[in-house]
Every structure is written in C-alpha cells, then in structure tokens.
Design a protein around this motif. Structure first.
Motif, short mmCIF file in Angstrom:
data_model
loop_
_atom_site.label_atom_id
_atom_site.label_comp_id
_atom_site.label_asym_id
_atom_site.label_seq_id
_atom_site.Cartn_x
_atom_site.Cartn_y
_atom_site.Cartn_z
N THR A 268 103.36 78.03 60.51
CA THR A 268 104.75 77.89 60.03
C THR A 268 105.75 78.34 61.08
O THR A 268 106.95 78.31 60.82
CB THR A 268 104.96 78.76 58.78
OG1 THR A 268 104.59 80.11 59.09
CG2 THR A 268 104.13 78.26 57.62
N CYS A 591 109.18 78.67 58.56
CA CYS A 591 109.43 77.99 57.29
C CYS A 591 108.88 78.77 56.09
O CYS A 591 109.08 78.36 54.95
CB CYS A 591 108.95 76.55 57.30
SG CYS A 591 107.24 76.29 57.68
N CYS A 595 112.47 76.16 53.82
CA CYS A 595 112.15 74.87 54.44
C CYS A 595 113.10 74.59 55.61
O CYS A 595 114.31 74.80 55.50
CB CYS A 595 112.25 73.77 53.39
SG CYS A 595 111.88 72.13 54.05
N VAL A 596 112.56 74.10 56.72
CA VAL A 596 113.37 73.75 57.87
C VAL A 596 113.51 72.23 58.02
O VAL A 596 114.08 71.75 58.99
CB VAL A 596 112.80 74.37 59.18
CG1 VAL A 596 112.83 75.89 59.08
CG2 VAL A 596 111.38 73.88 59.45
N CYS A 598 111.11 69.65 58.28
CA CYS A 598 110.30 68.89 59.23
C CYS A 598 109.80 67.57 58.64
O CYS A 598 109.38 66.69 59.37
CB CYS A 598 109.13 69.73 59.73
SG CYS A 598 107.79 69.96 58.53
N GLU A 609 105.83 77.28 51.88
CA GLU A 609 107.27 77.06 52.10
C GLU A 609 108.11 78.08 51.33
O GLU A 609 108.03 78.18 50.11
CB GLU A 609 107.63 75.65 51.66
CG GLU A 609 109.09 75.29 51.80
CD GLU A 609 109.36 73.90 51.22
OE1 GLU A 609 108.63 72.96 51.57
OE2 GLU A 609 110.29 73.76 50.42
#
Length: 613
Positions: A268, A591, A595-596, A598, A609
């Motif tokens: 992550t 993350c 959440c980023v 992706c 997450e």
C-alpha cells in the motif's frame, strides 16, 4: 535414457541438480489423457528451488489427478556441455521425460537478465526459438511472472503469456485445453478459446505497427475476438487460496533452505520506482491463525530448521507484532530460527529483532533509497531523515556493529547534492556510533544500485541515466566515501543495468537482439562471471536495435507504449498524476490511510483501504 543419464551424471559437479526424487516431489503414474506440464525456471536448480511461486503452483497443479506438473532448470555449464556432446535433450526431473514431449512448457520470468536462459532451455530441449518455427508436435510455450507485464521482447518466442496470479490462471488455461482436446479442436482453436480468459495474452493475435521515428503508431488485431487490452488475473483473497504445506526439500543446499509462508500479497506504500508495489495490488492478507497453521505444518513436513515470512514489507502486516510474538514462541519451543526479511525502517520493531537475534547480531539493513529528503519525496519513499537516524540510534544502543544502507543512483530529478546526502548519512552514522559506543569494531556498508525504469510504474516514461552518467556518479560517491574509516562502498554494474533497461521497456523488435545475443553465446547474464557486454553490443549492432532508444529516451504521455496492451488494474491517469507529483516532490499517502484513486478497487475489493485513516 536413464542408463545414459547415469553415465553423464557421474561426470558433473552437482548431479543432485538433475535427479529429482526429493522429499515431497510428485510421483504419478502417467496416463494417456494426462496433461503434462513442465515448469521451467530459467536459472540454476539452487536458485529456482528457492522460488516460492514454483512451490505454490507445483502443489496446486499436482493435486489434480489429470495434471502432472514436472520441473526443469538451466543446467550448469558442465552439464550443458555433456548434454550437447551426447546429443541428449533436456528432460524433466520427475520422470526424465524429454521436455519436448510435454503438452506445455512454462517459464517464470522473474528478471530480464534471465531471458537468454529461456532461449537456452528451448535450445537444449530441441525446440525452435521462434514460435512461428514450432509446429503442433512441440509443447505450447507459456510464460508468466513480473516480466510478463511487458511481454513484447519475448513476443516472437512465447506462445501464450499469463498475466496475474498463476493460482487462478494456470488451472483455467489447462481446463480449456482439456475441453479443446476433448472436442477434437486444433491448436489454433485452442488459442481462440484461451484468449478469452482474463489475464491471457497471445501475441500472434496482435501486430504492432511502427512509425518512422521508431515509436508504435498502432497495434493491429489479427483476430477480431481477441481483447483490446488484457486485464491481469487477480486472486480476490488469499485466506482460502491453496498454499503448500509439504514443499519439496532439495537434497543439496539451495539459496534458501527454509520453510516459507506468504503472509500477504501486494503493498500500500506507493513507492514510485517499484514495479512490484504497483502490479501486485491490492494487499491481500492471510489471517494469523492460517499463517501459524501453515508454518507448523511446513516445519513438520520438511524438517527445516528455519522459518521465514514472505511479503513485500513484512512489518506492514496489520497485526505484525502479535504475529511475530506468536511465531517466536512457536519457533523457540521447536528450536527453529525465525527470519523476518524486508522490515521497513518506519515501522521497525527492535523488540522483535532483539528477541530473534539476541547476542548474534549479524547486521541490520536499511533502505533509505535516496540521500536527501527532497529525493525521497520524489520517489514517495515515505520516510524522513529523523526516521533513519532514530532507527539507527536504537540499533547502535542495542549493540549492532554492522549497518547496511541501500540506495539507488540515477533516480528522476537526482542531483549531485542528493548523492552528497548519501555520504553525509554514512558519516553521521559513523559519528553516532562513536558517540554511543566509543571506539571499536563498527562498519557501515553503502550499497548503490542503478535505477531502471519499469513498466506500469509512475516512472515508466522517464529516461534512464546513460552509462557515462552512472559512472560519473559512482566515481563521485567513491571519491567521497573512500576516505571514511568504517565505511564500505559497493555499487552495481552499469552494463547489466543498461541491458535490464532495454528489455524492461523493450518492444517486439528487441527480441531480435535477444535471439542474436544467445546465438553469439550469451546466457546467465545475471551472473557477473558469465555476462558478455561486448557480445551484447555486437548483437544490437547486427540486428539494428538502438539500445539508447529504449534506455535514455524520455517518453511522452501520448506515446503508445509496448506494454499498454496489458492492464495491471492501475489506471494510466493515476500513474501520470503520480509522475507529475514526483516532479514537484509531492508525496502521496499510504492507501491504508485512505484511497488514493489508483483504480484497483474497480476490479477487486481493497480490504486494507483506509484501515488506518
């Protein structure tokens, strides 16, 4: 064949590499309708037998009554010479059957410098190197592993690439093959079945078209029903996945002679240079109970005296200290040693390490990767200088005498001031030890590898440093580190990094140079004593392949990349955004904090997450 083989084995250095019959290896009666698969590891037995992926797939496939998974490896040079002199084809370890008689021959592609060994195994098996020269009497050649995420350098050699988790893909592929055989279909019909499976890439159904500038202008589909892009196969969760509790135990010493349990898959953190951190997303963990159960059974079934955990970052396991405590207790009661590799600096547990290593403190390894905070932010390493010094200080106070530091040179946005930062960190650690422990035996080892841009990472568009730039940086570091007492400096070969970069982002045309290099005698390119850089340069020249086109050239976001046909599950928009953030030295959070974006959760649930958000 066996009598002939016995005679040959008396004349080689390590006959146990070739005899099979190890504890827990498969032994099945061969039936006419049995699917026979040879798993080929393109390096020596000692390296291949330490690869967990082979043990997992061997275990899963051999549980099936109608499948027989056998093994072969690159023979040592002495064995190869005898095989060629005696005109004996390469064979499987389990039954000594010639590899060419298998239904499938499958390679795992763990690193680019093993590609010539793939060709050597084909050649020693009596199989043509190019797929177009092989007919239906030859096994179907398949390949998977991280290098399959850019399959194009081997596209003229391999029939089918499997992209993603092999536990999912291989049984599905073999199931389709059996259905195809039962229906009396041709091999071409089977390919048309197989191409519909998620994660299957069949290069014969695609034809790249190049422009005058050498870039790809489009990829033509030669079979209408082939997918436009190949989404990797993803194991949705690990808890219920099969895992070997009775792995094969070699007769001879291998790189890792120990029980191994994979605690989780994926990462992550989001280091921008790291291909594994991108292509193995999302993180999927096994429960503590399941890990302990697998460890106990493996130790009981193998007699190993060491247990190791496997993942991209051991201490990122969500209940790591609890897990480590339980395993330490179990290992202590069983008189088994415990190894915890890949511990990260920022979540380091000295309490655990102190208990594991006790007075035998062999050495501690840290991987700051870059010498300055600015550059660590560029690559999104996620650690600060304070993290580094705090961890080293604890290590020194607890009595460690050898500290190893891993860095990379040639990272995007790197300056000579960043290299000076590497030297400063080494000097500060020496000084810190003097203040804590006074004079006495102490050593800092600084190891520097060369940055190789990889497909499916935020840095996939970036230029690699030229060989001259790498050498200048190595000498700069050498000049500064050499006078420091208590500091040892190592750096990676520039020539192998250049070759790795060509094939990491190579297109279908680079396969010509690969085949020519093999014809000229290249193999075992990952071994310093066997690597022939001048021969590789000859192969590039003879085939008209310009290595600089693949290494030192920066790509635009609009360019069609050879590996664009593979969908890792990470969106291209995310990779571009991450590359732009790198240019501004902006970091992106782990993350687990949230959440980023992706894109992975569009394909499969991301159970980690936001758990620390």
């Amino acid at each position: 064949m066996n009598a002939h083989l016995d005679n040959i084995l008396k004349r080689v250095e390590k006959p146990a590499r070739y005899i099979g019959g190890e504890l827990n290896s498969a032994n099945k009666p061969i039936k006419p309708d049995m699917l026979r698969f040879c798993f080929a590891f393109p390096d020596t037995y000692e390296i291949g037998m330490s690869y967990l992926g082979m043990q997992i797939l061997y275990h899963i496939l051999n549980k099936e009554e109608h499948i027989f998974c056998e093994r072969t490896f690159c023979p040592g040079l002495d064995m190869e010479q005898l095989l060629r002199e005696e005109n004996m084809p390469l064979f499987t370890l389990e039954t000594k059957t010639p590899v060419r008689e298998m239904d499938f021959l499958g390679f795992t592609l763990q690193y680019e410098l093993s590609f010539t060994n793939v060709l050597n195994i084909l050649d020693l098996s009596g199989l043509p190197l190019r797929r177009q020269d092989r007919d239906d009497s030859c096994p179907i050649v398949i390949a998977g592993g991280p290098c399959a995420y850019n399959p194009e350098p081997l596209a003229d050699i391999v029939d089918i690439f499997l992209v993603g988790d092999g536990e999912v893909l291989l049984p599905q592929l073999f199931g389709e093959y059996r259905l195809s055989q039962a229906a009396g279909e041709s091999r071409e019909d089977f390919y048309k079945r197989a191409v519909k499976l998620q994660g299957v890439y069949i290069p014969k159904f695609y034809e790249p078209v190049y422009g005058e500038d050498g870039q790809i202008i489009r990829v033509d589909k030669l079979y209408e029903e082939a997918p436009d892009r190949i989404l990797r196969a993803i194991l949705p969760e690990l808890e219920s996945a099969e895992f070997p509790v009775n792995p094969i135990v070699p007769f001879i010493e291998t790189v890792h002679d120990r029980a191994v349990v994979e605690t989780f898959r994926g990462c992550t953190r989001g280091c921008r240079f790291c291909q594994a951190g991108m292509i193995y997303r999302p993180v999927r963990e096994r429960s503590m109970m399941r890990i302990q159960e697998l460890a106990e059974k493996q130790l009981a079934n193998t007699g190993h005296e060491e247990l190791s955990l496997l993942s991209l970052s051991t201490s990122d396991y969500s209940r790591f200290e609890e897990l480590a405590g339980g395993l330490m207790s179990m290992c202590k009661n069983s008189n088994v040693s415990l190894s915890l590799p890949s511990l990260r600096l920022d979540s380091f547990s000295f309490k655990v390490l102190e208990e594991i290593q006790g007075y035998k403190k062999s050495g501690l390894t840290f991987a700051p990767e870059a010498g300055s905070q600015r550059l660590r932010d560029v690559i999104n390493k996620g650690i600060t200088e304070e993290d580094i010094y705090h961890a080293v200080e604890q290590a020194l106070e607890l009595g460690w005498k050898n500290i190893k530091l891993y860095f990379m040179s040639g990272l995007p946005e790197e300056t000579f001031e960043d290299l000076d930062g590497i030297c400063r960190i080494a000097a500060d650690i020496v000084e810190m030890n003097r203040n804590i422990n006074g004079k006495g035996r102490f050593n800092v080892t600084v190891s520097v590898s060369n940055f190789v841009p990889k497909a499916h990472t935020p840095f996939q568009w970036m230029a690699q440093d030229s060989a001259e730039q790498f050498r200048e940086k190595h000498f700069h570091l050498k000049d500064q580190l050499r006078p420091m007492r208590g500091v040892t400096f190592n750096y990676h070969s520039t020539e192998t990094s250049v070759l790795e970069a060509v094939f990491a982002r190579g297109d279908r045309r680079t396969g010509k140079a690969l085949i020519r290099a093999f014809e000229l005698g290249c193999k075992f390119d990952g071994w310093t004593e066997h690597f022939k850089y001048s021969t590789w340069m000859q192969a590039f020249e003879e085939t008209g392949v310009d290595k600089d086109f693949y290494t030192v050239r920066e790509r635009s976001y609009e360019e069609i990349l050879p590996w664009d046909i593979i969908d890792s599950g990470i969106s291209k928009a995310f990779l571009i955004a991450e590359n732009e953030r790198a240019k501004k030295a902006e970091t992106t959070q782990d993350c687990r904090k949230g959440c980023v974006g992706c894109g992975m959760n569009q394909h499969v649930p991301c159970e980690m997450e936001g758990i620390n958000g």
